[in-house]
Design an enzyme around this catalytic site. Structure first.
Site, PDB file in Angstrom:
ATOM      1  CG  ASP A   1      -1.850  -1.175   1.269  1.00 16.00           C
ATOM      2  OD1 ASP A   1      -2.130  -1.747   0.209  1.00 16.00           O
ATOM      3  OD2 ASP A   1      -2.285  -1.545   2.381  1.00 16.00           O
TER       4      ASP A   1
ATOM      5  CD  GLU B   1      -8.108  -2.730  -1.522  1.00 15.36           C
ATOM      6  OE1 GLU B   1      -8.606  -3.823  -1.822  1.00 15.36           O
ATOM      7  OE2 GLU B   1      -7.185  -2.608  -0.694  1.00 15.36           O
TER       8      GLU B   1
ATOM      9  CD  GLN C   1      -3.468  -5.024  -7.034  1.00 12.40           C
ATOM     10  OE1 GLN C   1      -3.331  -3.812  -7.035  1.00 12.40           O
ATOM     11  NE2 GLN C   1      -4.601  -5.596  -6.670  1.00 12.40           N
TER      12      GLN C   1
END
Ligand code: F6P
Length: 328
Positions: free
Chosen positions: A126, A221, A259
């Site tokens: 992230d 997302e 990912q």
């Protein structure tokens, strides 16, 4: 010194490079090293194994984490923490390296408060950790998204379609912005900024009429809230809206956990090597409650507390640039 090492939270490509660096740098300094399996959970359950140089052979190219990872509920309780403290004391572990994201750094802070020297290494795809430009795993994840976008663009062109591609990032848009700028997304929707879906629909419609009939819209997302709590995924919500409003032939792809996997890139291996080695240096020099960051192409150390409370912001200039480049 006896150094324990664990990986916690969501795995990230490059964690193995960091584990290898910690183990080998610690052995170089004649320290003993213990690998703790499954994050903080492993301290409590006693899944702790001595590591030597061979324990970390042939792992640089592997995604995931050889120590495995978990999100521990028991460590959140005072009884769990009491057990963890006891387990570390029983083994005589006096230094700990915690590799992981925001939640893991909070766990590292708890261990430090128990009196064990603790250093954190930021590792999450992230890239949402403060006090570091990059966290381990982000670069590989963005490259995975780019590979997927290339493939999607092939078929989008062939069929004159709009593709809505949802990428990870929890409640941040770092992956979306990085992949959108470098993969040529026609629009990037992220939780950090407000957006006008109707305007995007108007642009898509207008450009379809002018002959540009295929597009990729990247959606983070977390666009409509915590991805684990929302009923309909952000990608589907945006895609269905675009299809209904524009009549464009629209497809939705949620990239999901691909990912998180894959062989780490040069950059993530480099971060792993430099951060892992620095974490050991810090421990043997008596430091604690520190996080090893990477700022301006250099290792930079900060307090874990500061990293936890610093809100990292996306680069609005990059976002603006990708909108200009999109040519919508
Ligand atoms: O924090 C990394 C991450 O992959 C996020 O991007 C995502 O929201 C989350 O973890 C998914 O978690 P899990 O693997 O528990 O489903």
């Amino acid at each position: 010194m006896k150094i324990g090492i664990l990986t916690s939270g969501g795995d990230a490509p490059g964690m193995n490079a960091a584990i290898r660096a910690v183990v080998r740098k610690a052995l170089y300094h004649d320290c003993q090293v213990y690998g703790i399996k499954k994050g903080f959970e492993g301290i409590i359950s006693g899944e702790i194994i001595p590591m030597n140089s061979r324990s970390v052979g042939d792992i640089l190219q592997r995604g995931g984490t050889i120590l495995q990872s978990a999100r521990s509920d028991e460590f959140m309780t005072s009884e769990g923490r009491r057990k963890a403290k006891q387990a570390l004391s029983d083994l005589g572990i006096n230094g700990l390296v915690v590799i992981g994201g925001g939640g893991s750094l909070q766990g590292a802070q708890v261990i430090a408060n128990m009196g064990f020297q603790t250093v954190g290494i930021p590792a999450t795809i992230d890239n949402d950790i403060g006090c570091t430009d990059y966290s381990i795993g982000f670069d590989t994840a963005v490259n995975t998204v780019l590979e997927a976008m290339n493939k999607i663009r092939d078929t989008a062109f062939s069929h004159n379609r709009v593709y809505v591609v949802e990428v990870m990032g929890k409640n941040s848009g770092f992956i979306a912005v990085a992949a959108g700028l470098t993969g040529g997304a026609e629009a990037i929707l992220i939780p950090e900024i407000s957006f006008d879906l109707d305007e995007i629909c108007r642009q898509l419609h207008k450009h379809a009429q002018l002959g540009k009939a295929h597009s990729i819209i990247l959606v983070a997302e977390g666009l409509y809230g915590d991805p684990k709590e929302i009923e309909e995924s952000s990608g589907f919500k945006v895609g269905n809206y675009i299809r209904n409003q524009t009549g464009c032939d629209t497809r939705i792809t949620v990239l999901g956990h691909i990912q998180r996997g894959g062989t780490p890139t040069f950059f993530d291996r480099k971060l792993g090597a430099l951060m892992g080695a620095e974490a050991v240096e810090l421990l043997i020099n008596g430091a604690t409650e520190k996080m090893v960051g990477f700022v301006g192409n250099r290792i930079q150390v900060c307090d874990i507390k500061t990293a936890i409370k610093t809100k990292k912001t996306i680069d609005y200039g990059e976002l603006e640039l990708s909108h200009i480049m999109a040519g919508l």
